[in-house]
Design a protein around this motif. Structure first.
Motif, PDB file in Angstrom:
ATOM      1  N   HIS A  89       0.876  -1.176   0.000  1.00 42.86           N
ATOM      2  CA  HIS A  89       0.000   0.000   0.000  1.00 42.86           C
ATOM      3  C   HIS A  89       0.911   1.223   0.000  1.00 42.86           C
ATOM      4  CE1 HIS A  89      -3.168   2.781   0.986  1.00 42.86           C
ATOM      5  NE2 HIS A  89      -2.567   3.118   2.114  1.00 42.86           N
ATOM      6  N   PHE A 104       1.335   5.401   0.060  1.00 43.63           N
ATOM      7  CA  PHE A 104       0.604   6.585   0.504  1.00 43.63           C
ATOM      8  C   PHE A 104       1.591   7.721   0.759  1.00 43.63           C
ATOM      9  CE2 PHE A 104       1.742   4.128   4.221  1.00 43.63           C
ATOM     10  CZ  PHE A 104       2.104   5.051   5.183  1.00 43.63           C
ATOM     11  N   GLY A 105       1.058   8.912   0.886  1.00 44.51           N
ATOM     12  CA  GLY A 105       1.883  10.069   1.213  1.00 44.51           C
ATOM     13  C   GLY A 105       2.860  10.473   0.120  1.00 44.51           C
ATOM     14  N   ASP A 129      -4.896  -0.235   6.412  1.00 45.27           N
ATOM     15  CA  ASP A 129      -4.005   0.647   5.656  1.00 45.27           C
ATOM     16  C   ASP A 129      -4.129   2.085   6.140  1.00 45.27           C
ATOM     17  OD1 ASP A 129      -3.273  -1.574   4.174  1.00 45.27           O
ATOM     18  OD2 ASP A 129      -4.522  -1.062   2.450  1.00 45.27           O
ATOM     19  N   ARG A 130      -5.347   2.540   6.319  1.00 42.04           N
ATOM     20  CA  ARG A 130      -5.570   3.915   6.780  1.00 42.04           C
ATOM     21  C   ARG A 130      -5.034   4.103   8.202  1.00 42.04           C
ATOM     22  NH1 ARG A 130      -5.182   8.946   5.822  1.00 42.04           N
ATOM     23  NH2 ARG A 130      -6.772  10.258   6.758  1.00 42.04           N
ATOM     24  N   GLN A 150       1.753   9.442  10.244  1.00 41.46           N
ATOM     25  CA  GLN A 150       1.596  10.895  10.348  1.00 41.46           C
ATOM     26  C   GLN A 150       1.765  11.363  11.786  1.00 41.46           C
ATOM     27  OE1 GLN A 150      -2.156  12.080   8.657  1.00 41.46           O
ATOM     28  NE2 GLN A 150      -1.546  11.529   6.586  1.00 41.46           N
ATOM     29  N   TRP A 156       7.724   8.720  -0.914  1.00 40.99           N
ATOM     30  CA  TRP A 156       6.457   8.088  -0.598  1.00 40.99           C
ATOM     31  C   TRP A 156       6.664   7.046   0.489  1.00 40.99           C
ATOM     32  CZ3 TRP A 156       9.050   7.634  -5.185  1.00 40.99           C
ATOM     33  CH2 TRP A 156       9.615   6.395  -5.466  1.00 40.99           C
ATOM     34  N   TRP A 182      -0.277  17.908   6.477  1.00 41.70           N
ATOM     35  CA  TRP A 182      -0.567  17.068   7.631  1.00 41.70           C
ATOM     36  C   TRP A 182      -0.816  17.894   8.888  1.00 41.70           C
ATOM     37  CZ3 TRP A 182       3.516  12.568   7.584  1.00 41.70           C
ATOM     38  CH2 TRP A 182       3.336  11.796   6.433  1.00 41.70           C
ATOM     39  N   ALA A 184       5.753   1.101   8.570  1.00 44.97           N
ATOM     40  CA  ALA A 184       5.847   1.516   7.166  1.00 44.97           C
ATOM     41  C   ALA A 184       7.309   1.789   6.814  1.00 44.97           C
ATOM     42  CB  ALA A 184       4.993   2.761   6.920  1.00 44.97           C
ATOM     43  N   THR A 225      -2.476   2.644   9.497  1.00 51.32           N
ATOM     44  CA  THR A 225      -1.018   2.779   9.393  1.00 51.32           C
ATOM     45  C   THR A 225      -0.649   4.181   8.930  1.00 51.32           C
ATOM     46  OG1 THR A 225      -0.756   0.417   8.924  1.00 51.32           O
ATOM     47  CG2 THR A 225       1.073   1.852   8.315  1.00 51.32           C
ATOM     48  N   GLU A 226      -1.365   4.690   7.927  1.00 55.39           N
ATOM     49  CA  GLU A 226      -1.117   6.058   7.456  1.00 55.39           C
ATOM     50  C   GLU A 226      -1.227   7.052   8.603  1.00 55.39           C
ATOM     51  OE1 GLU A 226      -3.385   7.366   4.028  1.00 55.39           O
ATOM     52  OE2 GLU A 226      -3.502   5.302   3.308  1.00 55.39           O
TER      53      GLU A 226
END
Length: 86
Positions: free
Chosen positions: A4, A6-7, A58-59, A66, A47, A84, A31, A61-62
């Motif tokens: 996954h 993200f960012g 997944d969200r 952050q 990323w 952020w 991550a 972990t994001e």
């Protein structure tokens, strides 16, 4: 198992040492950070990736990445991930 991502962000001016610091913090949240990467014909980007476990993992972990970066490296967040900061 796929990853996954993200960012994804433009990170002009990030040093490898800054990227390593971000990666170290991200690892603590499950991550990895990739960057700075110079993409020919594009800009320098970075990323995050983690195991793709699907929603809501997944969200989660994001959000953990952050939160940890804001807590442990607020100056780097302000410079490279300003969206952020609320």
């Amino acid at each position: 198992m796929s990853e996954h991502m993200f960012g994804v962000t433009k990170i002009k001016g990030m040093t490898p040492a800054q990227g390593n610091k971000i990666d170290k913090i991200a690892k603590g949240a499950g991550a990895r950070f990739t960057g700075p990467i110079d993409i020919p014909g594009n800009e320098t980007k970075g990323w995050f990736t983690c195991r793709n476990l699907g929603a809501p993992f997944d969200r989660a972990t994001e959000l953990e990445v952050q939160a940890e970066l804001i807590r442990k490296a607020p100056k780097l967040v302000a410079k490279f991930f300003p969206s952020w900061i609320k």
